[in-house]
Write a protein that holds these residues in place. Structure first.
Motif, PDB file in Angstrom:
ATOM      1  N   MET A 178       0.822  -1.206   0.000  1.00 40.71           N
ATOM      2  CA  MET A 178       0.000   0.000   0.000  1.00 40.71           C
ATOM      3  C   MET A 178       0.863   1.266   0.000  1.00 40.71           C
ATOM      4  O   MET A 178       0.570   2.241   0.666  1.00 40.71           O
ATOM      5  CB  MET A 178      -0.969   0.000   1.185  1.00 40.71           C
ATOM      6  CG  MET A 178      -1.975  -1.137   1.178  1.00 40.71           C
ATOM      7  SD  MET A 178      -3.083  -1.041  -0.244  1.00 40.71           S
ATOM      8  CE  MET A 178      -4.010   0.439   0.116  1.00 40.71           C
ATOM      9  N   CYS A 179       1.945   1.209  -0.790  1.00 39.76           N
ATOM     10  CA  CYS A 179       2.845   2.353  -0.870  1.00 39.76           C
ATOM     11  C   CYS A 179       3.167   2.656  -2.326  1.00 39.76           C
ATOM     12  O   CYS A 179       3.281   1.752  -3.158  1.00 39.76           O
ATOM     13  CB  CYS A 179       4.142   2.086  -0.102  1.00 39.76           C
ATOM     14  SG  CYS A 179       3.944   2.125   1.693  1.00 39.76           S
ATOM     15  N   ASN A 180       3.333   3.936  -2.625  1.00 40.12           N
ATOM     16  CA  ASN A 180       3.589   4.386  -3.986  1.00 40.12           C
ATOM     17  C   ASN A 180       5.009   4.930  -4.085  1.00 40.12           C
ATOM     18  O   ASN A 180       5.374   5.869  -3.375  1.00 40.12           O
ATOM     19  CB  ASN A 180       2.585   5.472  -4.378  1.00 40.12           C
ATOM     20  CG  ASN A 180       2.757   5.931  -5.809  1.00 40.12           C
ATOM     21  OD1 ASN A 180       3.012   5.128  -6.690  1.00 40.12           O
ATOM     22  ND2 ASN A 180       2.614   7.228  -6.038  1.00 40.12           N
ATOM     23  N   TYR A 181       5.819   4.330  -4.951  1.00 38.34           N
ATOM     24  CA  TYR A 181       7.181   4.814  -5.164  1.00 38.34           C
ATOM     25  C   TYR A 181       7.127   6.140  -5.915  1.00 38.34           C
ATOM     26  O   TYR A 181       6.474   6.250  -6.956  1.00 38.34           O
ATOM     27  CB  TYR A 181       7.988   3.783  -5.956  1.00 38.34           C
ATOM     28  CG  TYR A 181       9.393   4.248  -6.282  1.00 38.34           C
ATOM     29  CD1 TYR A 181      10.421   4.079  -5.361  1.00 38.34           C
ATOM     30  CD2 TYR A 181       9.682   4.855  -7.494  1.00 38.34           C
ATOM     31  CE1 TYR A 181      11.713   4.516  -5.657  1.00 38.34           C
ATOM     32  CE2 TYR A 181      10.962   5.301  -7.792  1.00 38.34           C
ATOM     33  CZ  TYR A 181      11.973   5.122  -6.866  1.00 38.34           C
ATOM     34  OH  TYR A 181      13.237   5.564  -7.150  1.00 38.34           O
ATOM     35  N   THR A 182       7.814   7.162  -5.410  1.00 34.16           N
ATOM     36  CA  THR A 182       7.768   8.500  -6.026  1.00 34.16           C
ATOM     37  C   THR A 182       9.155   9.029  -6.366  1.00 34.16           C
ATOM     38  O   THR A 182       9.304  10.213  -6.675  1.00 34.16           O
ATOM     39  CB  THR A 182       7.073   9.494  -5.086  1.00 34.16           C
ATOM     40  OG1 THR A 182       7.744   9.493  -3.811  1.00 34.16           O
ATOM     41  CG2 THR A 182       5.603   9.127  -4.880  1.00 34.16           C
ATOM     42  N   GLY A 183      10.162   8.155  -6.324  1.00 34.48           N
ATOM     43  CA  GLY A 183      11.514   8.599  -6.632  1.00 34.48           C
ATOM     44  C   GLY A 183      11.774   8.661  -8.120  1.00 34.48           C
ATOM     45  O   GLY A 183      10.872   8.495  -8.945  1.00 34.48           O
ATOM     46  N   ASP A 184      13.048   8.874  -8.485  1.00 37.50           N
ATOM     47  CA  ASP A 184      13.400   9.025  -9.905  1.00 37.50           C
ATOM     48  C   ASP A 184      14.024   7.759 -10.491  1.00 37.50           C
ATOM     49  O   ASP A 184      14.462   7.754 -11.634  1.00 37.50           O
ATOM     50  CB  ASP A 184      14.349  10.206 -10.099  1.00 37.50           C
ATOM     51  CG  ASP A 184      15.670  10.045  -9.349  1.00 37.50           C
ATOM     52  OD1 ASP A 184      15.933   8.948  -8.802  1.00 37.50           O
ATOM     53  OD2 ASP A 184      16.457  11.019  -9.317  1.00 37.50           O
ATOM     54  N   ARG A 185      14.106   6.690  -9.701  1.00 37.82           N
ATOM     55  CA  ARG A 185      14.673   5.403 -10.127  1.00 37.82           C
ATOM     56  C   ARG A 185      16.173   5.494 -10.439  1.00 37.82           C
ATOM     57  O   ARG A 185      16.733   4.563 -11.018  1.00 37.82           O
ATOM     58  CB  ARG A 185      13.924   4.839 -11.341  1.00 37.82           C
ATOM     59  CG  ARG A 185      12.539   4.292 -11.009  1.00 37.82           C
ATOM     60  CD  ARG A 185      11.757   3.919 -12.262  1.00 37.82           C
ATOM     61  NE  ARG A 185      10.626   3.065 -11.971  1.00 37.82           N
ATOM     62  CZ  ARG A 185       9.461   3.457 -11.489  1.00 37.82           C
ATOM     63  NH1 ARG A 185       9.296   4.752 -11.199  1.00 37.82           N
ATOM     64  NH2 ARG A 185       8.482   2.610 -11.264  1.00 37.82           N
ATOM     65  N   ILE A 186      16.806   6.586 -10.036  1.00 44.10           N
ATOM     66  CA  ILE A 186      18.238   6.752 -10.290  1.00 44.10           C
ATOM     67  C   ILE A 186      18.985   6.962  -8.970  1.00 44.10           C
ATOM     68  O   ILE A 186      19.730   6.106  -8.520  1.00 44.10           O
ATOM     69  CB  ILE A 186      18.493   7.931 -11.251  1.00 44.10           C
ATOM     70  CG1 ILE A 186      17.761   7.694 -12.586  1.00 44.10           C
ATOM     71  CG2 ILE A 186      20.007   8.095 -11.503  1.00 44.10           C
ATOM     72  CD1 ILE A 186      17.822   8.866 -13.532  1.00 44.10           C
ATOM     73  N   GLU A 187      18.749   8.104  -8.354  1.00 46.16           N
ATOM     74  CA  GLU A 187      19.431   8.412  -7.093  1.00 46.16           C
ATOM     75  C   GLU A 187      18.468   8.775  -5.979  1.00 46.16           C
ATOM     76  O   GLU A 187      18.725   8.486  -4.808  1.00 46.16           O
ATOM     77  CB  GLU A 187      20.429   9.558  -7.308  1.00 46.16           C
ATOM     78  CG  GLU A 187      21.591   9.205  -8.227  1.00 46.16           C
ATOM     79  CD  GLU A 187      22.548  10.363  -8.378  1.00 46.16           C
ATOM     80  OE1 GLU A 187      22.205  11.471  -7.915  1.00 46.16           O
ATOM     81  OE2 GLU A 187      23.637  10.167  -8.951  1.00 46.16           O
ATOM     82  N   ASP A 188      17.365   9.427  -6.334  1.00 48.33           N
ATOM     83  CA  ASP A 188      16.396   9.875  -5.329  1.00 48.33           C
ATOM     84  C   ASP A 188      15.320   8.807  -5.167  1.00 48.33           C
ATOM     85  O   ASP A 188      14.445   8.651  -6.015  1.00 48.33           O
ATOM     86  CB  ASP A 188      15.772  11.203  -5.769  1.00 48.33           C
ATOM     87  CG  ASP A 188      14.745  11.709  -4.762  1.00 48.33           C
ATOM     88  OD1 ASP A 188      14.890  11.390  -3.570  1.00 48.33           O
ATOM     89  OD2 ASP A 188      13.802  12.402  -5.186  1.00 48.33           O
ATOM     90  N   HIS A 189      15.390   8.049  -4.066  1.00 45.07           N
ATOM     91  CA  HIS A 189      14.462   6.947  -3.844  1.00 45.07           C
ATOM     92  C   HIS A 189      13.577   7.249  -2.642  1.00 45.07           C
ATOM     93  O   HIS A 189      14.067   7.400  -1.517  1.00 45.07           O
ATOM     94  CB  HIS A 189      15.225   5.638  -3.619  1.00 45.07           C
ATOM     95  CG  HIS A 189      16.148   5.297  -4.754  1.00 45.07           C
ATOM     96  ND1 HIS A 189      15.707   5.089  -6.032  1.00 45.07           N
ATOM     97  CD2 HIS A 189      17.505   5.155  -4.783  1.00 45.07           C
ATOM     98  CE1 HIS A 189      16.732   4.806  -6.812  1.00 45.07           C
ATOM     99  NE2 HIS A 189      17.838   4.856  -6.076  1.00 45.07           N
TER     100      HIS A 189
END
Length: 470
Positions: free
Chosen positions: A116-127
């Protein structure tokens, strides 16, 4: 320091089938710490959203994760899959992944799971990811790699609206809602010719709806795989190994793409709904001969392209229109189960993209990627072992898939440890077929030799066939 900071070796975005297969092997082959983030409340990805009567289209024997069997290894007695190995239901698959997570992954102490969590990072460095319930934000410090398990995310009708306009006064529902029907309808219009369309038609027929009341809108006729050729166990050795050999011999002997598909059909490797209609799609869907006979009971098949709009009394398609009725039930099966992907590499710096490496075997592919990640360090070498097999959409993708798949297999054979792992992997189709083979069984060993020879002949012929594809 941020109290919501999480540190891990691997961050896996998604907890669907490929993610689970990857993590299972990574746990076995390394001591890594892993964080898994997913929007669903349970692992299993699209299986949580699938229609209630969904089943696997392949035997349970080589589905799931390497470390845990799925099903009981028995054969079905149901009419449409009678005599063939069991196909797990959607509920069984979801329960299976729940057990894998709660009885294996979490007790290991090396996996942290955030449903029940949504990943909002950039898939590079900001996770970072956000809870869909509490709104809490978490930042993740990844010491090794982020794993993107969302590329091959399967669409299902319950989560994706129809790919056409539905006007007021039209009764239209995703096939998920079929078991909720409360009264008969004047007719039943199935929109879509993929796996979900096939399942919707079979469900209607098996539940007593007369074939004359079913209209099947088939935007593109598919080539289908005969499930009898994909059976595990030594008792199916001759048919299964013989089938693969027939495919390679067809590649080697064909002088054109039409000739190739003619040979594949003649040898029973591919099937089609109507022999007078040339298929324009291929999506790895499997059927039994019994299912095909059932589907052929439907005479009202509309081949006028995709639906553009459904009106109360008319369905407008790309190449014409047909009549419908306000009392008709329109069953949406238009979601695209297989996404279209650009060319990508599996190992991309500090990111791992979970992609298919073996034709129609995404879970084995994910597990193999984890093995390669665990035992090799040179990224160019790793990518050479893990070339992406293109997702299937059109018939010529059948040959494109084999071209990459066979090249991958050649390279796998150069690594003793990887070869040994593949031979023990329950997710690898051939492992389930040759398990228990004895050195004294000279007839079966001779058949494997013939398979190897035909594979080499196919590899030599592939460039010529690929060049003929416009």
């Amino acid at each position: 320091m941020d109290e919501n900071l999480i540190e891990t070796d691997y961050l896996v975005i998604g907890a669907g089938a490929m993610a689970m297969a990857f993590v299972d092997t990574l746990l076995k082959e390394t001591n890594a710490r892993i964080v898994m983030v997913d929007r669903h409340d349970r692992p299993g990805g699209h299986w949580n959203d699938a229609y209630p009567f969904v089943r696997l289209h392949q035997p349970s024997a080589f589905y799931g994760v390497n470390s845990r069997e799925l099903g009981s290894g028995t054969k079905d007695h149901a009419q449409l899959n009678e005599g063939l190995y069991e196909l797990a239901s959607g509920a069984e698959v979801v329960s299976y992944y729940d057990q894998v997570m709660n009885q294996q992954f979490l007790p290991s102490g090396r996996v942290r799971y955030f449903p029940m969590c949504n990943y909002t990072g950039d898939r590079i460095e900001d996770h970072r990811f956000t809870s869909l319930l509490s709104g809490a934000n978490h930042q993740v410090r990844v010491h090794k790699k982020v794993v993107d398990a969302t590329h091959t995310q399967t669409e299902v009708p319950s989560t994706h609206p129809p790919r056409y306009r539905v006007e007021p006064g039209v009764q239209c529902m995703p096939l998920n809602n079929l078991p909720k029907i409360q009264h008969p309808h004047s007719s039943y219009v199935v929109v879509g010719s993929g796996k979900t369309g096939i399942d919707a038609c079979l469900w209607c027929l098996q539940n007593g709806i007369a074939p004359a009341k079913i209209c099947w809108i088939m935007p593109s006729d598919p080539w289908l795989i005969d499930r009898v050729n994909l059976q595990p166990g030594l008792e199916n050795f001759e048919r299964t190994i013989g089938g693969l050999t027939a495919q390679f011999e067809a590649i080697a002997a064909a002088d054109s793409i039409p000739d190739l598909f003619s040979r594949l059909e003649a040898s029973g490797q591919l099937l089609r709904m109507d022999k007078s209609v040339e298929p324009t799609a291929y999506r790895c869907a499997t059927v039994t001969q019994a299912e095909l006979r059932e589907l052929r009971r439907i005479d009202n098949i509309v081949r006028l392209g995709k639906v553009r709009v459904i009106e109360p009394t008319r369905i407008v398609l790309e190449q014409g229109s047909i009549a419908t009725s306000p009392n008709a039930l329109h069953i949406d099966c238009s979601a695209s189960a297989i996404p279209t992907l650009p060319d990508m590499t599996v190992f991309d710096g500090n990111k791992i993209n979970l992609l298919m490496l073996s034709s129609c075997q995404p879970l084995f592919s994910a597990a193999l990627i984890a093995y390669v990640e665990s035992h090799l360090a040179d990224q160019a070498e790793m990518n050479a072992l893990c070339a992406m097999v293109p997702p299937p959409h059109i018939p010529t993708d059948w040959i494109r898939m084999w071209a990459v798949n066979l090249s991958n297999q050649l390279r796998w054979g150069e690594y003793e440890g990887l070869t040994r792992w593949i031979r023990q992997s329950r997710l690898y189709f051939l492992t389930a077929v040759v398990r228990g083979l004895q050195e004294t069984d000279t007839a079966k060993l001779a058949q494997l030799h013939r398979l190897s020879v035909s594979k080499q002949q196919a590899l030599a012929s592939l460039p010529r066939l690929l060049e003929s594809i416009v």
